[in-house]
Design a protein around this motif. Structure first.
Motif, PDB file in Angstrom:
ATOM      1  N   TYR A 101      -5.264  47.525  70.831  1.00 48.07           N
ATOM      2  CA  TYR A 101      -6.159  47.016  71.873  1.00 48.07           C
ATOM      3  C   TYR A 101      -5.715  45.620  72.281  1.00 48.07           C
ATOM      4  O   TYR A 101      -5.077  44.909  71.505  1.00 48.07           O
ATOM      5  N   ILE A 102      -6.087  45.243  73.484  1.00 44.82           N
ATOM      6  CA  ILE A 102      -6.086  43.833  73.839  1.00 44.82           C
ATOM      7  C   ILE A 102      -7.501  43.498  74.288  1.00 44.82           C
ATOM      8  O   ILE A 102      -8.271  44.382  74.667  1.00 44.82           O
ATOM      9  N   LYS A 103      -7.836  42.237  74.221  1.00 46.20           N
ATOM     10  CA  LYS A 103      -9.202  41.824  74.511  1.00 46.20           C
ATOM     11  C   LYS A 103      -9.236  41.046  75.816  1.00 46.20           C
ATOM     12  O   LYS A 103      -8.479  40.095  76.006  1.00 46.20           O
ATOM     13  N   GLY A 127      -6.165  42.685  87.691  1.00 44.31           N
ATOM     14  CA  GLY A 127      -5.869  42.739  89.128  1.00 44.31           C
ATOM     15  C   GLY A 127      -4.713  43.648  89.483  1.00 44.31           C
ATOM     16  O   GLY A 127      -4.053  43.445  90.505  1.00 44.31           O
ATOM     17  N   GLY A 128      -4.456  44.650  88.631  1.00 40.22           N
ATOM     18  CA  GLY A 128      -3.361  45.579  88.889  1.00 40.22           C
ATOM     19  C   GLY A 128      -1.994  45.056  88.486  1.00 40.22           C
ATOM     20  O   GLY A 128      -0.977  45.713  88.735  1.00 40.22           O
ATOM     21  N   ASP A 129      -1.972  43.900  87.839  1.00 37.28           N
ATOM     22  CA  ASP A 129      -0.699  43.279  87.448  1.00 37.28           C
ATOM     23  C   ASP A 129      -0.321  43.739  86.032  1.00 37.28           C
ATOM     24  O   ASP A 129      -0.821  43.198  85.037  1.00 37.28           O
ATOM     25  N   PHE A 130       0.562  44.716  85.969  1.00 36.15           N
ATOM     26  CA  PHE A 130       0.966  45.260  84.668  1.00 36.15           C
ATOM     27  C   PHE A 130       1.719  44.237  83.829  1.00 36.15           C
ATOM     28  O   PHE A 130       1.692  44.305  82.595  1.00 36.15           O
ATOM     29  N   TYR A 131       2.366  43.280  84.478  1.00 33.12           N
ATOM     30  CA  TYR A 131       3.111  42.282  83.713  1.00 33.12           C
ATOM     31  C   TYR A 131       2.156  41.285  83.053  1.00 33.12           C
ATOM     32  O   TYR A 131       2.429  40.810  81.940  1.00 33.12           O
ATOM     33  N   SER A 132       1.033  40.979  83.698  1.00 38.00           N
ATOM     34  CA  SER A 132       0.021  40.142  83.054  1.00 38.00           C
ATOM     35  C   SER A 132      -0.546  40.858  81.835  1.00 38.00           C
ATOM     36  O   SER A 132      -0.783  40.245  80.788  1.00 38.00           O
ATOM     37  N   GLU A 136      -0.246  39.598  77.863  1.00 42.30           N
ATOM     38  CA  GLU A 136      -1.372  39.481  76.940  1.00 42.30           C
ATOM     39  C   GLU A 136      -1.170  40.365  75.716  1.00 42.30           C
ATOM     40  O   GLU A 136      -1.484  39.980  74.589  1.00 42.30           O
ATOM     41  N   TYR A 137      -0.630  41.559  75.947  1.00 43.87           N
ATOM     42  CA  TYR A 137      -0.364  42.475  74.835  1.00 43.87           C
ATOM     43  C   TYR A 137       0.628  41.863  73.853  1.00 43.87           C
ATOM     44  O   TYR A 137       0.363  41.792  72.644  1.00 43.87           O
ATOM     45  N   PHE A 138       1.764  41.402  74.338  1.00 38.54           N
ATOM     46  CA  PHE A 138       2.788  40.873  73.437  1.00 38.54           C
ATOM     47  C   PHE A 138       2.358  39.542  72.802  1.00 38.54           C
ATOM     48  O   PHE A 138       2.778  39.219  71.685  1.00 38.54           O
ATOM     49  N   LYS A 139       1.511  38.789  73.480  1.00 40.86           N
ATOM     50  CA  LYS A 139       0.946  37.588  72.865  1.00 40.86           C
ATOM     51  C   LYS A 139       0.144  37.968  71.623  1.00 40.86           C
ATOM     52  O   LYS A 139       0.230  37.305  70.586  1.00 40.86           O
ATOM     53  N   THR A 140      -0.608  39.066  71.720  1.00 44.11           N
ATOM     54  CA  THR A 140      -1.377  39.555  70.576  1.00 44.11           C
ATOM     55  C   THR A 140      -0.446  40.093  69.494  1.00 44.11           C
ATOM     56  O   THR A 140      -0.602  39.785  68.309  1.00 44.11           O
ATOM     57  N   VAL A 141       0.537  40.880  69.900  1.00 47.21           N
ATOM     58  CA  VAL A 141       1.494  41.452  68.952  1.00 47.21           C
ATOM     59  C   VAL A 141       2.223  40.356  68.176  1.00 47.21           C
ATOM     60  O   VAL A 141       2.498  40.507  66.975  1.00 47.21           O
ATOM     61  N   THR A 178      10.746  38.507  78.925  1.00 45.83           N
ATOM     62  CA  THR A 178      10.356  37.228  78.335  1.00 45.83           C
ATOM     63  C   THR A 178       9.201  37.404  77.357  1.00 45.83           C
ATOM     64  O   THR A 178       9.179  36.791  76.277  1.00 45.83           O
ATOM     65  N   ALA A 179       8.242  38.273  77.711  1.00 43.67           N
ATOM     66  CA  ALA A 179       7.073  38.494  76.865  1.00 43.67           C
ATOM     67  C   ALA A 179       7.460  39.141  75.539  1.00 43.67           C
ATOM     68  O   ALA A 179       7.014  38.690  74.468  1.00 43.67           O
ATOM     69  N   TYR A 180       8.285  40.181  75.578  1.00 46.83           N
ATOM     70  CA  TYR A 180       8.613  40.836  74.305  1.00 46.83           C
ATOM     71  C   TYR A 180       9.550  39.989  73.459  1.00 46.83           C
ATOM     72  O   TYR A 180       9.476  40.005  72.226  1.00 46.83           O
TER      73      TYR A 180
END
Length: 261
Positions: A101-103, A127-132, A136-141, A178-180
């Motif tokens: 999950y992400i919160k 807002g439909g932005d899959f990269y946002s 957030e997902y990878f920040k949690t990971v 960059t996120a991963y």
């Protein structure tokens, strides 16, 4: 021959088979070790995880099976600890740390429950932005080992479960990369292996394992470690396509593939 599989689920959570049925299947397949990794209890979503009042029963049954089959196979009693689970991990042989999950806005958004929920959540909360969403997902990971004290990092890029052939976003996009990389950079120094997970293949969602080949290359470049796992929810998918994944890992350059914790 790869004969160890540590990421498996049973009827104690969302698996199809009982622990003993899984043990018997593992013996039939010639495994030397099977690890059970029940989904940890999450108070905000009880649809897939072990019920809180059955945790003791789960540990007891696995321990009984350890004794019953000790001459045939090694059995480990583990847990797949979700990042947002509040349950202690004491008394387990190993921990797989995972983010399911992400919160956002105090809402727990499931990453892998369904195609519709995934796409709808991105539209509603990002807002439909899959990269946002990915950021957030990878920040949690990136925090999963620190939060769960994991022995194994579960399905690092689970966010791609419904993204076969780039259906929702381009995994070559710089924001995604960059996120991963930021998440991997924070996790690799923990010296905890990333699992090469074939669960989405066996269940028909993907044609390739987690993490992607590009991410595996980056993990190798940064001297990270890997371990193979099936994330099996059925006795039929134990060690699913391990030989193929081992070849992929070795081609990338991994000579330190782990087979147990």
């Amino acid at each position: 021959m790869i004969s160890v599989d540590l990421h498996t689920h049973t009827t104690y959570c969302d698996g199809k088979n009982t622990p003993e049925e899984m043990v018997k299947a593992a013996i039939d397949k010639g495994l030397s070790c099977i690890g059970f990794s029940v989904h940890s209890y999450t108070h905000f979503d009880e649809s897939y995880c072990i019920k809180k009042d059955r945790i003791g029963e789960y540990k007891s049954e696995i321990n009984l099976l350890k004794e019953k089959y000790k001459d045939k196979i090694k059995i480990l009693c583990g847990v797949e600890q979700d990042y947002y689970s509040d349950e202690p991990t004491d008394g387990f042989d190993f921990v797989i740390g995972s983010v399911h999950y992400i919160k956002a806005d105090d809402v727990y958004i499931p990453v892998d429950e369904s195609d519709e929920i995934f796409a709808g959540a991105v539209k509603r909360y990002f807002g439909g932005d899959f990269y946002s969403f990915a950021e957030e997902y990878f920040k949690t990971v990136s925090d999963v080992v620190y939060k769960t004290n994991a022995d194994i990092i579960g399905h690092f890029d689970l966010i791609t479960k419904f993204n076969e052939k780039g259906r929702y976003f381009d995994e070559r996009n710089e924001r995604y990369i960059t996120a991963y990389k930021a998440a991997a950079d924070r996790l690799i120094p923990c010296n905890v292996p990333f699992e090469i997970n074939t669960g989405a293949i066996s269940r028909g969602y993907r044609s390739t394992p987690y993490p992607s080949v590009d991410i595996l290359r980056y993990i190798k470049e940064k001297n990270g470690r890997v371990i193979l796992s099936s994330d099996s929810h059925s006795s039929l998918s134990l060690c699913f396509r391990f030989e193929e994944c081992e070849k992929i890992a070795k081609k990338i350059g991994f000579d330190n593939i782990l087979y147990s914790v």
